[in-house]
Design a protein around this motif. Structure first.
Motif, PDB file in Angstrom:
ATOM      1  N   CYS A 134      -2.683   4.651  -2.378  1.00 50.90           N
ATOM      2  CA  CYS A 134      -3.542   5.378  -1.445  1.00 50.90           C
ATOM      3  C   CYS A 134      -3.039   6.816  -1.402  1.00 50.90           C
ATOM      4  O   CYS A 134      -1.998   7.092  -0.800  1.00 50.90           O
ATOM      5  CB  CYS A 134      -3.476   4.717  -0.076  1.00 50.90           C
ATOM      6  SG  CYS A 134      -4.696   5.352   1.062  1.00 50.90           S
TER       7      CYS A 134
ATOM      8  N   VAL B 118      -1.690  -1.370  -3.873  1.00 52.45           N
ATOM      9  CA  VAL B 118      -2.805  -0.463  -3.633  1.00 52.45           C
ATOM     10  C   VAL B 118      -2.208   0.931  -3.492  1.00 52.45           C
ATOM     11  O   VAL B 118      -1.384   1.168  -2.618  1.00 52.45           O
ATOM     12  CB  VAL B 118      -3.583  -0.831  -2.348  1.00 52.45           C
ATOM     13  CG1 VAL B 118      -4.654   0.219  -2.039  1.00 52.45           C
ATOM     14  CG2 VAL B 118      -4.197  -2.223  -2.462  1.00 52.45           C
TER      15      VAL B 118
ATOM     16  N   VAL C  43      -5.237  -1.340  -7.381  1.00 51.27           N
ATOM     17  CA  VAL C  43      -6.380  -0.624  -6.824  1.00 51.27           C
ATOM     18  C   VAL C  43      -5.916   0.781  -6.473  1.00 51.27           C
ATOM     19  O   VAL C  43      -4.767   0.987  -6.061  1.00 51.27           O
ATOM     20  CB  VAL C  43      -6.930  -1.336  -5.559  1.00 51.27           C
ATOM     21  CG1 VAL C  43      -8.090  -0.560  -4.955  1.00 51.27           C
ATOM     22  CG2 VAL C  43      -7.352  -2.750  -5.861  1.00 51.27           C
ATOM     23  N   TYR C  44      -6.820   1.737  -6.605  1.00 51.39           N
ATOM     24  CA  TYR C  44      -6.511   3.149  -6.350  1.00 51.39           C
ATOM     25  C   TYR C  44      -7.510   3.670  -5.329  1.00 51.39           C
ATOM     26  O   TYR C  44      -8.708   3.676  -5.581  1.00 51.39           O
ATOM     27  CB  TYR C  44      -6.629   3.920  -7.662  1.00 51.39           C
ATOM     28  CG  TYR C  44      -5.958   5.260  -7.696  1.00 51.39           C
ATOM     29  CD1 TYR C  44      -4.688   5.411  -8.233  1.00 51.39           C
ATOM     30  CD2 TYR C  44      -6.605   6.403  -7.224  1.00 51.39           C
ATOM     31  CE1 TYR C  44      -4.074   6.663  -8.297  1.00 51.39           C
ATOM     32  CE2 TYR C  44      -5.998   7.647  -7.286  1.00 51.39           C
ATOM     33  CZ  TYR C  44      -4.733   7.766  -7.822  1.00 51.39           C
ATOM     34  OH  TYR C  44      -4.128   8.994  -7.891  1.00 51.39           O
TER      35      TYR C  44
ATOM     36  N   VAL D  46       0.888  -1.172   0.000  1.00 50.21           N
ATOM     37  CA  VAL D  46       0.000   0.000   0.000  1.00 50.21           C
ATOM     38  C   VAL D  46       0.919   1.213   0.000  1.00 50.21           C
ATOM     39  O   VAL D  46       1.725   1.381   0.912  1.00 50.21           O
ATOM     40  CB  VAL D  46      -0.911   0.025   1.246  1.00 50.21           C
ATOM     41  CG1 VAL D  46      -1.740   1.313   1.274  1.00 50.21           C
ATOM     42  CG2 VAL D  46      -1.814  -1.200   1.294  1.00 50.21           C
TER      43      VAL D  46
ATOM     44  N   ALA E 243      -9.996  -2.525  -0.142  1.00 52.35           N
ATOM     45  CA  ALA E 243      -9.028  -2.454  -1.238  1.00 52.35           C
ATOM     46  C   ALA E 243      -7.970  -3.536  -1.095  1.00 52.35           C
ATOM     47  O   ALA E 243      -7.637  -4.241  -2.048  1.00 52.35           O
ATOM     48  CB  ALA E 243      -8.388  -1.075  -1.279  1.00 52.35           C
TER      49      ALA E 243
END
Length: 120
Positions: free
Chosen positions: A81, A79, A100-101, A50, A114
């Motif tokens: 973030c 991910v 994933v955003y 992340v 996420a």
């Protein structure tokens, strides 16, 4: 227990993400910049990374590209973030290798969903 590598140069954001993930049953490793993250990703083989985008030195987008080019980390889900919430930012992040955003501010539910979405 799944291990998450969290990368952010802002101590309060790093602490918040770490707490949210630990409370949700994950093991967490932290890094305060992309260079440290690359080293920890290679050493610890996290299940998910992340990362923030805006960091000194190397951006989170550059980190995505670097992790995806490295044979040892290319399959590790990422991910992003970040507070960069324009459609173009999201598109660019996905092109750089993000799976994933998530945009800041986020809830614990947003972050955990996420992370779980890329583990499954």
């Amino acid at each position: 227990m799944k291990t998450i590598l969290v990368v952010d140069d802002t101590p309060s954001e790093l602490e918040l993400m770490t707490r949210f993930l630990k409370e949700s049953g994950f093991s967490v490793i932290v890094a305060t910049d992309a260079k440290e993250a690359m080293s920890k990703a290679a050493d610890h083989k996290p299940d998910v990374v992340v990362t923030d985008v805006v960091m000194p030195g190397m951006s989170g987008f550059e980190l995505c590209r670097t992790l995806k080019k490295n044979e040892a980390t290319q399959k590790t889900p990422i991910v992003v973030c970040t507070s960069k919430n324009q459609d173009l930012d999201r598109l660019w992040g996905m092109k750089q290798g993000a799976d994933v955003y998530v945009t800041k501010p986020f809830t614990q539910d947003d972050l955990v969903k996420a992370v779980k979405s890329v583990i499954a």
